[in-house]
Enzyme design. Structure first.
Site, PDB file in Angstrom:
ATOM      1  N   ILE A   1     -27.240  26.386  66.641  1.00 30.34           N
ATOM      2  CA  ILE A   1     -27.949  26.143  65.384  1.00 30.34           C
ATOM      3  C   ILE A   1     -29.390  25.784  65.733  1.00 30.34           C
ATOM      4  CG2 ILE A   1     -28.077  24.785  63.271  1.00 30.34           C
ATOM      5  CD1 ILE A   1     -25.082  24.555  63.321  1.00 30.34           C
ATOM      6  N   HIS A   2     -30.205  26.829  65.835  1.00 29.85           N
ATOM      7  CA  HIS A   2     -31.625  26.673  66.098  1.00 29.85           C
ATOM      8  C   HIS A   2     -32.369  26.748  64.756  1.00 29.85           C
ATOM      9  CE1 HIS A   2     -31.985  31.088  65.780  1.00 29.85           C
ATOM     10  NE2 HIS A   2     -30.805  31.062  66.376  1.00 29.85           N
ATOM     11  N   THR A   3     -33.641  26.993  64.755  1.00 28.00           N
ATOM     12  CA  THR A   3     -34.460  26.904  63.547  1.00 28.00           C
ATOM     13  C   THR A   3     -33.973  27.778  62.401  1.00 28.00           C
ATOM     14  OG1 THR A   3     -36.371  26.431  64.938  1.00 28.00           O
ATOM     15  CG2 THR A   3     -36.820  27.024  62.658  1.00 28.00           C
TER      16      THR A   3
END
Length: 93
Positions: free
Chosen positions: A14-16
Site C-alpha cells: 500500500i504505497h501512495t
C-alpha cells in the site's frame, strides 16, 4: 462493528496510489473506518495515517467500520481493492 480481513496483492504494497484509492473509497461513507495492520489501527480517511503503516505486499490487513453505513463502507472498500488489483478478501469476522 463490521470487520473484514484482506491480503494485499499489489507488488509494492500500500504505497501512495493504493493509499489514495482506499482513502477516497472510505471517505464516501459516514461510518468511522479504520485499517488495522501489525497491531496498529489508523483512520482509513487519513492518507498520512495509511501511508505511515508501511503495509507490504502479502500482508494481511483488517478493515473495520462502525456506523449506520458500516456494511456499505466495507463493501465499497472491498470493491475498490478488487477493482484496482490491490487486495483480496481473507475472511469475514
Amino acid at each position: 462493528m463490521v470487520k473484514k480481513t484482506f491480503t494485499v496483492i499489489d507488488e509494492l504494497g500500500i504505497h501512495t496510489r493504493p493509499a489514495s484509492i482506499l482513502v477516497q473509497a472510505a471517505s464516501q461513507y459516514n461510518a468511522e473506518v479504520n485499517i488495522e495492520y501489525n497491531g496498529r489501527s489508523i483512520n482509513l480517511k487519513s492518507i498520512v495515517g495509511v501511508m505511515s503503516l508501511g503495509v507490504p505486499h502479502g500482508a494481511q490487513i483488517q478493515i473495520a467500520a462502525v456506523g449506520s453505513d458500516a456494511n456499505k463502507a466495507i463493501q465499497g472498500i472491498e470493491e475498490a481493492l478488487k477493482n484496482e488489483g490491490l487486495g483480496g478478501p481473507c475472511e469475514v469476522i
